[in-house]
Design an enzyme around this catalytic site. Structure first.
Site, PDB file in Angstrom:
ATOM      1  CD  GLU A  37      25.857  78.293  58.387  1.00  0.00           C
ATOM      2  OE1 GLU A  37      24.796  78.768  58.823  1.00  0.00           O
ATOM      3  OE2 GLU A  37      26.896  78.197  59.057  1.00  0.00           O
ATOM      4  CE  LYS A  83      18.125  84.947  56.421  1.00  0.00           C
ATOM      5  NZ  LYS A  83      16.670  85.013  56.476  1.00  0.00           N
ATOM      6  CB  CYS A 113       3.008 117.522  56.704  1.00  0.00           C
ATOM      7  SG  CYS A 113       2.520 116.279  55.482  1.00  0.00           S
TER       8      CYS A 113
HETATM    9  S1  IVH Z   1      23.204  83.338  61.333  1.00  0.00           S
HETATM   10  C1  IVH Z   1      24.263  86.667  63.649  1.00  0.00           C
HETATM   11  N1  IVH Z   1      22.680  81.296  59.791  1.00  0.00           N
HETATM   12  O1  IVH Z   1      18.020  84.270  59.547  1.00  0.00           O
HETATM   13  C2  IVH Z   1      23.749  86.097  62.422  1.00  0.00           C
HETATM   14  N2  IVH Z   1      20.878  82.689  60.446  1.00  0.00           N
HETATM   15  O2  IVH Z   1      18.002  87.187  59.111  1.00  0.00           O
HETATM   16  C3  IVH Z   1      22.360  85.641  62.458  1.00  0.00           C
HETATM   17  N3  IVH Z   1      18.708  82.002  59.596  1.00  0.00           N
HETATM   18  O3  IVH Z   1      17.402  85.255  62.841  1.00  0.00           O
HETATM   19  C4  IVH Z   1      22.140  84.226  62.400  1.00  0.00           C
HETATM   20  N4  IVH Z   1      19.403  80.221  58.509  1.00  0.00           N
HETATM   21  O4  IVH Z   1      16.756  82.917  62.210  1.00  0.00           O
HETATM   22  C5  IVH Z   1      22.179  82.358  60.446  1.00  0.00           C
HETATM   23  N5  IVH Z   1      22.377  79.445  58.436  1.00  0.00           N
HETATM   24  C6  IVH Z   1      21.866  80.489  59.095  1.00  0.00           C
HETATM   25  C7  IVH Z   1      20.488  80.800  59.076  1.00  0.00           C
HETATM   26  C8  IVH Z   1      20.039  81.922  59.766  1.00  0.00           C
HETATM   27  C9  IVH Z   1      18.357  80.958  58.842  1.00  0.00           C
HETATM   28  C10 IVH Z   1      17.800  83.021  60.138  1.00  0.00           C
HETATM   29  C11 IVH Z   1      17.955  83.252  61.621  1.00  0.00           C
HETATM   30  C12 IVH Z   1      18.170  84.722  61.807  1.00  0.00           C
HETATM   31  C13 IVH Z   1      17.750  85.256  60.488  1.00  0.00           C
HETATM   32  C14 IVH Z   1      18.531  86.509  60.174  1.00  0.00           C
END
Ligand code: IVH
Length: 678
Positions: free
Chosen positions: A118, A120, A433
């Site tokens: 998907e 991101k 330090c």
């Molecule tokens: S899966 C458990 N799918 O990316 C896995 N996250 O770095 C986490 N995000 O907090 C979520 N597009 O806000 C997933 N297709 C997608 C996403 C996605 C954007 C964001 C989400 C998450 C962050 C993680």
């Protein structure tokens, strides 16, 4: 108005006038006229009067006058399942490692692992809870464990269904996704915010949903929290189904069958990136099969079954003006190139990491060199290559300093296990330090540690310079009167800081152990240690030199804690300044015993050890399964052990012999599967 009411109003207005006066003193950076306690008392009194006499609302409210803490604006709600972050992959090799790790964890299952990918989106994550099809809760991500109740604001978003009409809807349906602003829509409000992501975040956290509604937010669904009854088998099936329920999903989601497929799709999406109406920074790759997802589970912060495959980083050419060193919280000395400022991926870069001495030697990087740097996601910019053709004749090889910024000699340690010299030089003085200490303080306040909102790295630097904070316990004894005279601090931010610090005093033992920053003790090891010590009192025995030795020998029995960790704990606590600092920190905290781990189940309160490999699962999965069923996993054979589980592949003879001698029950691979009903 009757006489009694009249008196109430008079008394109320007198107090409001007074608090306004106090506020002015704060805001104008004048010397405060009352103590914080007195100020808070007055504020509480006013709020009490307001609550008792609703008719006073026509005069406004003191809550608006002083403003309430932003994070207190919304009710907190604990997530049904934590909202995790994602690990990153930057190239084909990283993706290949991601797939290999999955295979290893599941122990090379013959099945082909399909990946659902998907785009991101760079937005704000939120989770929606539907009960029998009606939207009843909407929560922000928060710290991943607990979020804020932003239901009313989320309801203003058109793309979020308020009611789902379908006979087969699960009783509980939790949909997670990303709230964002389209690039075009952002144009009309771009003067008010730094970027679309900020705008979306700001808009979502408006006090009044009417203000949220003014900004055109969108929602893309990409995952789930709790679903009951759960009847999806794959991520692709889930995504297809929720589309029919009215959720918007990304049209560029795609099921991929192998690494070449991933590569192709990644470069295809990267090419069209700029034509999309929203910012994306990579592809999220998820194991499609949901049963496999739950077998894989999570590490501390991110799932093993998903990763973010980032788009290639942007590069730029610049010149090295100087090379300096930076000291990390473990005393690691990192060389940093101070470069001629250059814009990379929309951000002005003036520092780039050179990693370590070996890297400088390998690439022969020198002051005055023309270089190419790259910046990927939120990682520190790196030096990719040197253009030696532009180098001047008189240029000299860079000589790596042997001393830390504190003036003491640094060391490259020799690993006791591999006998190899570490690539990293370190200052080993810990809190003694100043440069290491400052970084340790930054670690203590960070999100995974004490998580003190409003006390970030920059503030630590500032407070360090001003000598407000020099050791951990200083954080909890701050003089707020001094702070209020600083630029950028107002009554509101001071109050918020105070509250955040106060709140962080309550900490669970494993988080505390992680926070104090012992080298080689990450979040997982901190949990193991906390389960061993159980209470802060028992943990404090580590301060006692003579008792420490015995404890450390016992620690080596724990699976996950090895010689390296034990040695590091010894080094940490044998340094008197470290011990004193941690001791005085503990004195100001309320450390609670660690979260109770589950010791109920098939292996309730049993100590188990594994040797050899299994056919149907990896050692890590076997361990997790045993722990979820109440077991404690040991790393050595002793009388304490209840079962030794022997895998068919290369078990250690001597361990079996010893277990037999001690009459410990031995379980073979077949019986192990039987016990687990596999
Ligand atoms: S899966 C458990 N799918 O990316 C896995 N996250 O770095 C986490 N995000 O907090 C979520 N597009 O806000 C997933 N297709 C997608 C996403 C996605 C954007 C964001 C989400 C998450 C962050 C993680």
């Amino acid at each position: 108005m009757n006489k009694a009411d009249n008196n109430i109003v008079k008394n109320y207005q007198k107090k409001v006038k007074l608090i306004k006066k106090y506020n002015k003193f704060y805001y104008n950076n004048d010397s405060p006229k009352v103590s914080d306690a007195e100020y808070d008392k007055l504020k509480r009194e006013i709020i009490k009067i307001e609550e008792k006499n609703k008719f006073l609302s026509k005069f406004g409210s003191v809550k608006n006058l002083v403003g309430s803490e932003p994070s207190g604006k919304f009710k907190k709600i604990k997530h049904s399942k934590p909202m995790l972050s994602l690990s990153n992959a930057f190239n084909k090799e990283d993706i290949s490692n991601f797939l290999k790790k999955i295979n290893n964890y599941l122990n090379n299952i013959k099945m082909k692992i399909e990946i659902f990918s998907e785009p991101k989106i760079d937005g704000i994550s939120a989770t929606l809870i539907y009960e029998n099809g009606s939207l009843i809760k909407g929560i922000s991500r928060g710290d991943g464990e607990t979020g804020e109740d932003i239901l009313e604001n989320l309801k203003t978003i058109n793309q979020i269904p308020k009611n789902i009409k379908d006979k087969n809807i699960p009783k509980i349906l939790e949909i997670r996704g990303e709230v964002y602003i389209g690039k075009k829509d952002f144009q009309s409000i771009k003067d008010k915010f730094a970027n679309p992501r900020n705008a979306a975040g700001g808009s979502l956290r408006q006090k009044d949903p009417k203000d949220t509604a003014k900004i055109p937010l969108k929602f893309l669904a990409h995952g789930f929290g709790k679903i009951d009854p759960m009847n999806f088998e794959t991520q692709s099936e889930f995504i297809n189904k929720i589309k029919t329920w009215g959720f918007t999903t990304n049209p560029f989601n795609k099921l991929l069958k192998d690494i070449d497929d991933i590569e192709d799709h990644h470069s295809r999406i990267e090419k069209m990136r700029s034509s999309l109406d929203y910012d994306i920074d990579g592809l999220v790759c998820k194991v499609n099969n949901i049963k496999l997802q739950s077998r894989l589970g999570n590490t501390s912060n991110s799932p093993r079954w998903a990763t973010a495959y980032k788009f290639s980083s942007e590069k730029a050419s610049t010149k090295i003006n100087d090379i300096t060193i930076q000291v990390g919280r473990t005393g690691a000395i990192t060389p940093v190139a101070k470069v001629e400022p250059v814009t990379v991926g929309g951000v002005v870069v003036s520092n780039a990491t050179l990693h370590n001495e070996d890297e400088i030697i390998r690439k022969d990087i020198r002051i005055g060199d023309y270089i190419t740097i790259q910046r990927a996601g939120d990682v520190i910019p790196q030096v990719v290559s040197v253009d030696k053709s532009k180098r001047k004749k008189e240029s000299k090889k860079y000589v790596f300093p042997e001393k830390c910024l504190c003036g003491f000699t640094t060391k490259k340690e020799i690993s006791k296990t591999t006998k190899k010299e570490d690539a990293v030089r370190r200052c080993l003085r810990g809190f003694e330090c100043d440069f290491t200490a400052r970084e340790k303080l930054k670690h203590i306040v960070s999100k995974e540690a004490f998580n003190i909102e409003g006390l970030g790295k920059k503030v630590i630097d500032n407070f360090w310079e001003l000598k407000f904070i020099r050791k951990p316990s200083d954080i909890f004894n701050l003089d707020y009167y001094k702070i209020q005279n600083l630029e950028g601090w107002g009554l509101l931010s001071i109050n918020n800081l105070k509250k955040a610090i106060e709140k962080s005093k309550n900490i669970v033992l494993d988080r505390f152990i992680y926070s104090i920053g012992i080298r080689h003790i990450g979040q997982e090891n901190a949990k193991i240690l906390a389960n061993f010590f159980k209470t802060p009192e028992k943990f404090s025995v580590l301060f006692n030199q003579s008792k420490r030795k015995k404890i450390l020998t016992n620690l080596e029995e724990l699976d996950g804690i090895g010689f390296t960790q034990v040695e590091s704990i010894e080094n940490f606590f044998s340094n008197n300044t470290n011990s004193e600092n941690i001791n005085s920190l503990m004195a100001v905290l309320n450390i609670s015993n660690s979260r109770k781990i589950n010791r109920k189940g098939k292996f309730g309160n049993k100590n188990i050890m594994f040797t050899g490999g299994f056919e149907k699962m990896s050692r890590s999965e076997a361990k997790t399964l045993a722990e979820n069923n109440g077991a404690k996993i040991l790393g050595t054979v002793s009388k304490k052990l209840d079962y030794l589980v022997i895998g068919d592949t290369k078990p250690t003879r001597s361990k079996i012999e010893k277990a037999k001698k001690l009459k410990i029950q031995i379980i073979n691979e077949k019986d192990w599967y039987k016990l687990l009903n596999r």
